[in-house]
Design a protein around this motif. Structure first.
Motif, PDB file in Angstrom:
ATOM      1  N   UNK A 171      37.921  35.385  48.230  1.00 52.88           N
ATOM      2  CA  UNK A 171      37.124  35.495  49.458  1.00 52.88           C
ATOM      3  C   UNK A 171      37.537  36.759  50.212  1.00 52.88           C
ATOM      4  N   UNK A 172      36.570  37.622  50.510  1.00 46.55           N
ATOM      5  CA  UNK A 172      36.843  38.831  51.285  1.00 46.55           C
ATOM      6  C   UNK A 172      37.025  38.442  52.748  1.00 46.55           C
ATOM      7  N   UNK A 173      38.138  38.879  53.345  1.00 47.26           N
ATOM      8  CA  UNK A 173      38.477  38.507  54.722  1.00 47.26           C
ATOM      9  C   UNK A 173      38.519  39.777  55.566  1.00 47.26           C
ATOM     10  N   UNK A 209      40.587  29.978  59.561  1.00 42.78           N
ATOM     11  CA  UNK A 209      39.110  29.992  59.567  1.00 42.78           C
ATOM     12  C   UNK A 209      38.508  30.181  58.171  1.00 42.78           C
ATOM     13  N   UNK A 210      39.292  30.636  57.226  1.00 47.45           N
ATOM     14  CA  UNK A 210      38.777  30.916  55.874  1.00 47.45           C
ATOM     15  C   UNK A 210      39.239  29.898  54.844  1.00 47.45           C
ATOM     16  N   UNK A 254      41.893  44.830  59.381  1.00 48.45           N
ATOM     17  CA  UNK A 254      42.012  46.296  59.403  1.00 48.45           C
ATOM     18  C   UNK A 254      42.867  46.828  58.249  1.00 48.45           C
ATOM     19  N   UNK A 255      43.551  45.936  57.554  1.00 48.53           N
ATOM     20  CA  UNK A 255      44.322  46.349  56.387  1.00 48.53           C
ATOM     21  C   UNK A 255      44.047  45.400  55.221  1.00 48.53           C
ATOM     22  N   UNK A 256      44.442  45.839  54.026  1.00 47.17           N
ATOM     23  CA  UNK A 256      44.269  45.005  52.848  1.00 47.17           C
ATOM     24  C   UNK A 256      45.499  45.097  51.971  1.00 47.17           C
ATOM     25  N   UNK A 257      45.455  44.414  50.846  1.00 46.74           N
ATOM     26  CA  UNK A 257      46.629  44.355  49.979  1.00 46.74           C
ATOM     27  C   UNK A 257      46.585  45.452  48.933  1.00 46.74           C
TER      28      UNK A 257
END
Ligand code: MG
Length: 162
Positions: A28-30, A112-113, A33-36
């Motif tokens: 799931x795309x969350x 929320x996800x 402002x940053x990602x892994x």
């Protein structure tokens, strides 16, 4: 059920949180402002889940099956890696019974996800959503998780020989 047909597997993974990357957890795309950071899409939760499956089956780990220096897996969708792990497990005559996961992230809030992540992973791994749980924890402000340097996931999976 013959209890000797049960197998348990444990998976753990950690990726660095960096600017300029998408954040994907459990497929799931969350928004964040940053990602892994990673060779693949760096879905830390699916990596831990795949390692739990492979561990239960006595297979090599995810990094051995899909080396992070192999261009074939550059920007790979980790759902494909998880599906491949499931195929390895099935080839050993094993079937996933249940899976439980903990994600440690200070931010973003995962709650929320959670439902979307459970549904995504249950569909991907072909089990009832009631047999798959994902829990979210923070690092309480301490350690690399608490300082938002990393997101970590731990997964335990129970498999049964068909
Ligand atoms: Mg990984």
């Amino acid at each position: 059920m013959n209890l000797e047909s049960l197998r348990v597997g444990l998976g753990w993974d950690r990726h660095l949180l960096v600017p300029g990357r998408r954040l994907v957890l459990g497929g799931v795309a969350i928004p964040h402002e940053r990602g892994l950071l990673g060779h693949s899409d760096a879905d830390v939760l699916l990596h831990a889940a795949a390692d739990a499956l492979l561990g239960a089956a006595g297979e090599d780990d995810l990094g051995t099956l899909f080396p992070d220096d192999d261009p074939a897996f550059l920007n790979a969708d980790s759902r494909d890696l998880a599906r491949a792990a499931l195929r390895h497990v099935a080839a050993r005559g094993l079937c996933l019974l249940s899976l439980d996961a903990v994600v440690v992230a200070e931010r973003p809030k995962i709650a929320p996800y959670r439902a979307a992540i459970r549904a995504s992973m249950a569909e991907l791994l072909a089990i009832e959503p009631s047999r798959l749980n994902v829990k979210a924890k923070t690092g309480e402000g301490a350690g690399p998780q608490g300082r938002e340097e990393v997101i970590e996931a731990t997964v335990v999976a129970l498999l049964v020989a068909r």
